[in-house]
Design a protein around this motif. Structure first.
Motif, PDB file in Angstrom:
ATOM      1  N   SER A  23      26.443  -5.500 -21.261  1.00 55.70           N
ATOM      2  CA  SER A  23      27.397  -6.388 -21.950  1.00 55.70           C
ATOM      3  C   SER A  23      27.824  -7.572 -21.099  1.00 55.70           C
ATOM      4  CB  SER A  23      28.641  -5.597 -22.365  1.00 55.70           C
ATOM      5  OG  SER A  23      29.433  -5.253 -21.238  1.00 55.70           O
ATOM      6  N   LYS A  24      27.587  -7.494 -19.794  1.00 60.82           N
ATOM      7  CA  LYS A  24      28.030  -8.539 -18.883  1.00 60.82           C
ATOM      8  C   LYS A  24      26.956  -9.584 -18.568  1.00 60.82           C
ATOM      9  CE  LYS A  24      31.550  -5.818 -16.411  1.00 60.82           C
ATOM     10  NZ  LYS A  24      32.646  -6.802 -16.455  1.00 60.82           N
ATOM     11  N   ILE A  25      25.699  -9.324 -18.956  1.00 58.85           N
ATOM     12  CA  ILE A  25      24.634 -10.258 -18.574  1.00 58.85           C
ATOM     13  C   ILE A  25      24.507 -11.403 -19.588  1.00 58.85           C
ATOM     14  CG2 ILE A  25      23.389  -8.446 -17.342  1.00 58.85           C
ATOM     15  CD1 ILE A  25      21.411  -8.317 -19.654  1.00 58.85           C
ATOM     16  N   LYS A  26      23.846 -12.449 -19.172  1.00 56.93           N
ATOM     17  CA  LYS A  26      23.740 -13.670 -19.992  1.00 56.93           C
ATOM     18  C   LYS A  26      22.866 -13.453 -21.221  1.00 56.93           C
ATOM     19  CE  LYS A  26      22.842 -18.643 -19.517  1.00 56.93           C
ATOM     20  NZ  LYS A  26      22.436 -19.716 -18.582  1.00 56.93           N
ATOM     21  N   HIS A  27      21.816 -12.644 -21.070  1.00 56.14           N
ATOM     22  CA  HIS A  27      20.892 -12.426 -22.185  1.00 56.14           C
ATOM     23  C   HIS A  27      20.759 -10.926 -22.482  1.00 56.14           C
ATOM     24  CE1 HIS A  27      19.686 -16.605 -22.419  1.00 56.14           C
ATOM     25  NE2 HIS A  27      19.503 -16.620 -21.101  1.00 56.14           N
ATOM     26  N   PRO A  28      21.797 -10.330 -23.064  1.00 55.89           N
ATOM     27  CA  PRO A  28      21.740  -8.900 -23.371  1.00 55.89           C
ATOM     28  C   PRO A  28      20.652  -8.550 -24.377  1.00 55.89           C
ATOM     29  CG  PRO A  28      23.652  -9.923 -24.410  1.00 55.89           C
ATOM     30  CD  PRO A  28      23.084 -10.932 -23.474  1.00 55.89           C
ATOM     31  N   GLU A  29      20.202  -9.563 -25.140  1.00 58.70           N
ATOM     32  CA  GLU A  29      19.160  -9.291 -26.139  1.00 58.70           C
ATOM     33  C   GLU A  29      17.837  -8.876 -25.504  1.00 58.70           C
ATOM     34  OE1 GLU A  29      18.909 -13.689 -25.135  1.00 58.70           O
ATOM     35  OE2 GLU A  29      20.514 -12.232 -25.509  1.00 58.70           O
TER      36      GLU A  29
END
Length: 593
Positions: free
Chosen positions: A494-500
């Motif tokens: 949830s904290k990263i730039k590209h969770p997708e």
């Protein structure tokens, strides 16, 4: 010397320079020193306070470290550490990079044997004594200090049984305070109580019948009486046994009055003894309480449910069921092997047995798991508390090997729930009839659902055995987590730039594995990361590597977990960071994809 005697004692040789009449002052100073440090830094309090006089007497009479002194378990060894060169850094006790909370050979020449699990002292000391005889050193003394809870364990009796037919120069000191962590139980405890009360004829002495020179019981807080008896025993060859009576928590009234709570009370006021209560309002429940409340709830509607724990009713929260159904919940003492086979025996008669043992202590009953449970395919429900990193107790107590040592056993189901609801559901499902043994592992500490007890307890759903769950879709990387570490994974994603980019799967079952889901995952993703709260050697990640090899998958697999080393003590957060399985480390890793 200054008025403060303790400040001038750096090693036991300094202690031996004192006049015997000065030792009560040393005892008071040592007791105060322990209280002052543990009040602020936390640790095991009551056990060490109870043996202050004994500790001083042992180092005063015997020529340590040339004479070998072994403390069983080691909860009571704080005074020993302070008198043997570790006074100045005792404030680092149980902290990352600091001294260990237990005796440890690599830490000091005065720590003759590393301990942490109970009932090993007699066997170890006997081994040393026999070795001394073989080397021709017949004057060396070998002393094992063991508590009344630990001596009831099978291994202690094995040591006594062997020692009684040797000429080993062995002194076993029974520190009898009628309590381990919880009150001692069993027939031996009743026997020792009768001896203390003078109800047992001296000629009918079970220790003397094992060929030991028995003396006692004596007051373990009368330092002059203890020294006098130790000096007498010092001159006697062969196996000797000294029975002393002590009070756990001696010198701090609250610790004497509530010995269970003050075994390891957390932070407290050094003057008043009052424990600093941490607010538990709106906090998620402890996993041990999820177990305790769930099993109690299930037991109310199923008379076949039995609870068993080896000496940890409070620590496992089986105490809830013991209070409600005393004839169906058993504390069997420090006897893990007996606990497992007792459960197996009950299972043959159709009982539904929840055998609750800390992960690190289940190691002690490995043969019984294989031969008495799994080989006979008996549906014992093993509830492994304190699985994974446990924090300040360190290497002896981390429950990091269970996935590896259980995974190779045929018939065994292995499940690590991700949260409180999953834990209560697998506990519910297990009593419906799995027809196989199951191990359910969960960590020390709190869960993640603050209102679990009010909103979820009793609302059960059947768990599908061997099925995984896709928690989050993703395009580049599949993260496969096992157990509560999955919550850390979710937070990191949830904290990263590209969770997708990251897909996340909860593989709560290590055995049986969800092979159908794995085939889909390996056919979809070229990069796979596994993460678990156990050792990377032989655990969940190893199972995934085996699956990939067997099915000729070429995906890149990264296995995260506890590295192939013994992890020392520190907070759980510090140790997770060291193992690179904390939120920040995972966030950095996931961001690289």
């Amino acid at each position: 010397m200054s008025d403060n005697l303790l400040s001038n004692i750096n090693i036991p040789a300094d202690l031996r320079l004192l006049d015997e009449a000065q030792l009560p002052q040393v005892a008071q100073e040592l007791r105060n020193f322990i209280i002052d440090i543990v009040a602020v830094k936390e640790g095991h309090l009551g056990a060490s306070l109870g043996v202050v006089e004994l500790t001083i007497a042992l180092h005063y009479v015997f020529d340590t470290p040339n004479d070998l002194l072994i403390w069983d378990v080691g909860h009571q060894a704080y005074g020993h550490k302070i008198l043997t060169g570790r006074r100045e850094n005792f404030h680092t006790n149980r902290q990352l990079g600091g001294i260990s909370g237990f005796p440890k050979r690599s830490e000091s020449i005065y720590d003759a044997f590393g301990v942490g699990h109970s009932s090993t002292s007699i066997s170890a000391a006997l081994g040393m004594a026999i070795a001394s005889n073989l080397k021709g050193d017949f004057n060396k003394q070998h002393i094992a200090v063991i508590g009344d809870a630990s001596i009831a364990s099978g291994m202690a009796f094995e040591g006594l049984n062997h020692a009684g037919v040797t000429d080993a120069n062995l002194l076993v000191i029974l520190n009898d305070n009628a309590i381990g962590i919880d009150p001692s139980v069993g027939a031996l405890k009743q026997y020792l109580t009768a001896v203390k009360e003078g109800k047992n004829p001296r000629q009918n002495n079970m220790i003397k019948s094992l060929n030991f020179d028995y003396s006692g019981p004596i007051d373990g807080h009368d330092i002059f009486a203890v020294i006098k008896e130790l000096k007498r025993l010092q001159k006697i060859k062969g196996p000797k046994f000294l029975h002393i009576i002590t009070t756990k928590g001696k010198g701090l009234q609250q610790a004497e009055d509530d010995q269970v709570k003050y075994h390891a009370p957390g932070k407290f006021d050094a003057l008043t003894g009052e424990i600093h209560i941490k607010s538990e309002e709106n906090l998620p429940p402890k996993y041990q309480d999820v177990f305790g409340f769930t099993v109690l709830d299930l037991a109310k509607s199923n008379e076949k449910i039995i609870g068993i724990t080896p000496a940890m009713p409070s620590g496992s929260s089986l105490k809830f069921m013991m209070d409600a159904f005393p004839k169906r919940a058993f504390d069997v003492g420090i006897a893990e092997q007996h606990a497992v086979t007792l459960a197996a025996g009950m299972a043959t008669q159709g009982m539904i047995v929840y055998c609750n043992i800390y992960s690190t202590f289940l190691q002690r009953a490995y043969d019984q798991i294989i031969h008495d449970v799994a080989l006979q395919n008996l549906p014992v429900i093993f509830c492994l508390d304190r699985a994974g990193l446990v924090g300040e107790d360190g290497a002896t107590h981390h429950g990091v090997f269970d996935l590896a040592y259980l995974r190779c056993i045929p018939k065994m189901i292995i499940h690590a729930p991700m949260n409180e609801i999953a834990l209560q559901n697998i506990l519910y499902t297990a009593q419906l009839g799995l027809n196989h043994p199951i191990a359910i592992r969960y960590p020390r500490g709190r869960g993640v659902i603050a209102d679990w007890q009010t909103q979820h307890l009793g609302k059960y759903e059947k768990t599908a055995i061997g099925e995984s769950v896709c928690l989050k879709e993703g395009s580049k990387v599949a993260v496969l987590s096992n157990g509560t570490i999955g919550n850390t994974v979710s937070l990191a994603i949830s904290k990263i730039k590209h969770p997708e980019n990251i897909a996340h799967y909860d593989f709560s079952f290590v055995k049986p594995l969800d092979k159908k889901a794995l085939k889909d995952i390996f056919n979809t993703f070229k990069t796979i990361i596994t993460i678990e709260g156990g050792t990377v050697k032989g655990g969940f990640g190893s199972a995934i590597l085996e699956f990939a090899s067997e099915n000729n998958y070429a995906s890149k697999i990264t296995v995260l977990g506890i590295p192939d080393e013994f992890i020392e003590h520190g907070t759980v957060a510090e140790l997770q960071q060291y193992c690179k399985i904390d939120v920040k480390s995972l966030e950095i890793l996931f961001s690289s994809y």
